[in-house]
Motif scaffolding. Sequence first.
Motif, PDB file in Angstrom:
ATOM      1  N   GLU A 369       0.862  -1.238  -0.302  1.00  0.00           N
ATOM      2  CA  GLU A 369      -0.068   0.251  -0.172  1.00  0.00           C
ATOM      3  C   GLU A 369       1.188   1.741  -0.252  1.00  0.00           C
ATOM      4  OE1 GLU A 369      -3.118  -0.109   3.131  1.00  0.00           O
ATOM      5  OE2 GLU A 369      -4.006  -1.564   1.966  1.00  0.00           O
ATOM      6  N   ASP A 370       2.007   1.128   0.381  1.00  0.00           N
ATOM      7  CA  ASP A 370       2.920   2.108   0.700  1.00  0.00           C
ATOM      8  C   ASP A 370       3.645   2.735  -0.105  1.00  0.00           C
ATOM      9  OD1 ASP A 370       4.429   4.321   2.966  1.00  0.00           O
ATOM     10  OD2 ASP A 370       5.596   3.641   1.239  1.00  0.00           O
ATOM     11  N   GLU A 371       3.289   3.902  -0.734  1.00  0.00           N
ATOM     12  CA  GLU A 371       3.704   3.935  -2.457  1.00  0.00           C
ATOM     13  C   GLU A 371       5.282   4.052  -2.136  1.00  0.00           C
ATOM     14  OE1 GLU A 371       3.635   7.936  -5.747  1.00  0.00           O
ATOM     15  OE2 GLU A 371       2.355   8.134  -4.053  1.00  0.00           O
ATOM     16  N   GLN A 372       6.142   4.245  -2.043  1.00  0.00           N
ATOM     17  CA  GLN A 372       7.936   4.318  -1.934  1.00  0.00           C
ATOM     18  C   GLN A 372       7.788   3.103  -1.385  1.00  0.00           C
ATOM     19  OE1 GLN A 372       9.162   7.069  -2.727  1.00  0.00           O
ATOM     20  NE2 GLN A 372      10.819   5.894  -2.724  1.00  0.00           N
ATOM     21  N   GLN A 373       7.440   2.304  -0.422  1.00  0.00           N
ATOM     22  CA  GLN A 373       7.466   0.926  -0.667  1.00  0.00           C
ATOM     23  C   GLN A 373       7.099   0.326  -1.636  1.00  0.00           C
ATOM     24  OE1 GLN A 373       6.977  -0.764   2.609  1.00  0.00           O
ATOM     25  NE2 GLN A 373       6.660   0.670   4.413  1.00  0.00           N
ATOM     26  N   ASN A 374       6.345   0.570  -2.480  1.00  0.00           N
ATOM     27  CA  ASN A 374       5.996  -0.228  -3.326  1.00  0.00           C
ATOM     28  C   ASN A 374       7.098   0.179  -4.786  1.00  0.00           C
ATOM     29  OD1 ASN A 374       4.011  -1.865  -5.089  1.00  0.00           O
ATOM     30  ND2 ASN A 374       3.391  -0.342  -5.335  1.00  0.00           N
ATOM     31  N   ILE A 375       7.149   1.182  -4.811  1.00  0.00           N
ATOM     32  CA  ILE A 375       8.030   1.532  -6.081  1.00  0.00           C
ATOM     33  C   ILE A 375       9.697   1.076  -5.483  1.00  0.00           C
ATOM     34  CG2 ILE A 375       9.941   3.670  -6.939  1.00  0.00           C
ATOM     35  CD1 ILE A 375       7.749   5.276  -6.439  1.00  0.00           C
ATOM     36  N   GLU A 376      10.400   0.944  -4.800  1.00  0.00           N
ATOM     37  CA  GLU A 376      11.529   0.278  -4.356  1.00  0.00           C
ATOM     38  C   GLU A 376      11.569  -1.569  -4.507  1.00  0.00           C
ATOM     39  OE1 GLU A 376      12.034   1.205   0.377  1.00  0.00           O
ATOM     40  OE2 GLU A 376      12.468   3.336  -0.387  1.00  0.00           O
ATOM     41  N   HIS A 377      10.291  -1.528  -4.185  1.00  0.00           N
ATOM     42  CA  HIS A 377      10.326  -3.156  -4.190  1.00  0.00           C
ATOM     43  C   HIS A 377       9.910  -3.476  -5.977  1.00  0.00           C
ATOM     44  CE1 HIS A 377       8.916  -7.343  -4.016  1.00  0.00           C
ATOM     45  NE2 HIS A 377       7.619  -6.914  -5.217  1.00  0.00           N
TER      46      HIS A 377
END
Length: 626
Positions: A369-377
């Motif tokens: 759900e977290d946008e930044q964590q999703n981008i990093e993943h």
Amino acid sequence: MKDEIKYPFGFLLTRKHFENRYNWREFSLPGEWTLYFSPKNEFVSSSSNAVHIAILGYFFDIRNGNLKEDSIIDKLKRSLEQSNELFLDEISYLSGRFLIILSQNGKLNLFHDVSGLRSVCYHSHYDVVASHDSLVSEVVGDTNVEQVYFKPSEISFSYHTRYKSIEKLIPNMTYEVNTRTLERYYPTKDFPSKSKEEIKTELKQYLSETVKWVRRSHYTPILSLTGGGDSRTSLAILKPIIRDLETFTYMKDTSNASDYAKKTFLNDKKIVTSIVDNLNLKHRFFEISTDECVDPEVIKTIKHNVLSNHGLNLANDYYNLYGKKDYLHIRSTALFNVGKYIFQNSTLKIKEWNTQLIAKNVQKWTLIEDEQQNIEHLDHLLNHAQLTNWYNYNPLELLFVSYRLIQWHSGVVGESDIAFNTMLLLNSRQILDLMLSYPIEERNENKLFNDLIEDLWPVLNYWDINSTENLKTKYIEADKQKERLAQINKQLFQNIITPSTSQSDQLTRTYDNQGVVYKFQNQDIQSNDSYTLTFNLSGFNDDDILCFTTQLFYNNPKGRDKITVTSNFLGESDLLDLFGKREIRLTIKDFSPNEPPYIKILHHQATSTRSWVEASRIWVGDFSIV
């Protein structure tokens, strides 16, 4: 657990000691590696000039479905003698469910089929590669392995397994077992540009050879049939062997389901029943067993084999129904999603991709759900897959093949392995490239598969997709709509056109073919007799455009200068010059209530001949507003 269904179609490649408690076949490979594999797997190998190739699982060449496995492996060896690029080109024509083991120059590389039907799991720190993550754990020693994921959703878009340090080999990358390194080998260049007809012609050739292989294989083909378009496409492809094909449709107990679910399964049953009855297919319906009716030991074994919860009870039923015979389940999944482009319409026009855009469109699978964590993943996934350049490919589709198929689809297949082997009719890189080169907008509208059905078995298009409608019901409905449109047009004529005439008798109006024919009623025409059609635009918005068609019928050159047509949107012309049909578009704001659009037909000579009444008639129709 049931040992007889533990690790179905399993294999193990290791340098560690392994007690062969499953009585698998053994095969020695260079570098002190040993391959153990279930006898349910096909296996061929060949060595020459310091090159050793072994292939586990079934495979065939889509250019020639009758080519034997030994001949194929010989071609692969010859290609390696020329270049690695030629070898990679050769395996791009291979379809099936397989693992290629290549020993050359002190390296031992693994390659598997394009969608990863043949799952490959490896340990990051031990010399152990296997078909199942739990088998890797067993060989390494359960005390050395920690389970860190317990739900499929936790790894739904990744290369992870349920165990720490045990990973999955993603499709289109090779794993070198001695150095434990990965290298991407597809794509390495743009896919070729071809016309739609070239693509379909080539596809049909490859699919024809695929069916030849199915016919000559030792398997009994079985197709899961639904009311959807994908299984309809598979059925069309398999038409040449339809008498050898068995089909089935599973149903669910929907007594406690939503109205939508109930309708979906009811529609499926109605559509499939109609197809089966009319085409005389070998078919069975069965309802998935409830928890009380399944064997708990079978369910326990499946859960040990794979981390998946697609349909454990369904897999139990597959085992009971089909587990005693060599069935090949032909699935209409996985790469079928590439053939119809499953992403949002808003992504169709994107030319410049970046990590943020890609991450946004795969979030439905990463579930982060977290946008930044999703981008990093997502950034980590791109690096792991070595996708620094996606050439002219759509990165969403490359990532779907890389990370979605080895989780969701691998789990679905892994569950049912206890009952039968699995096949995808589109499972080769050459076929994948052909689908990806088809116009993406048309794939999004499912035109590629619709066209294939039309070419291979057009009668299948009689039934609608996921709907109980068919061509007959649509034809009847279209006929009703035509009648309704005729009534609407008739009402429009009455409200829009106001006819007037210099004669004492009213004009004759005849409704004909979505329009009205206007003409004098009295054939005693005097010089300067005329009639006018005035268009009433009240009730329309200024930005509306009134569209309609006019048709004048007189084209005898002897009649020139006898009749004039005057109009504030057609101008002034001799009747002869306006012969035929004209499509008219009137923007409402271009006319004022005091000067509405009109057409005036004026006679310059007196006559009492009926033919001149017919000469000056006009048809107006096909009204619409845009």
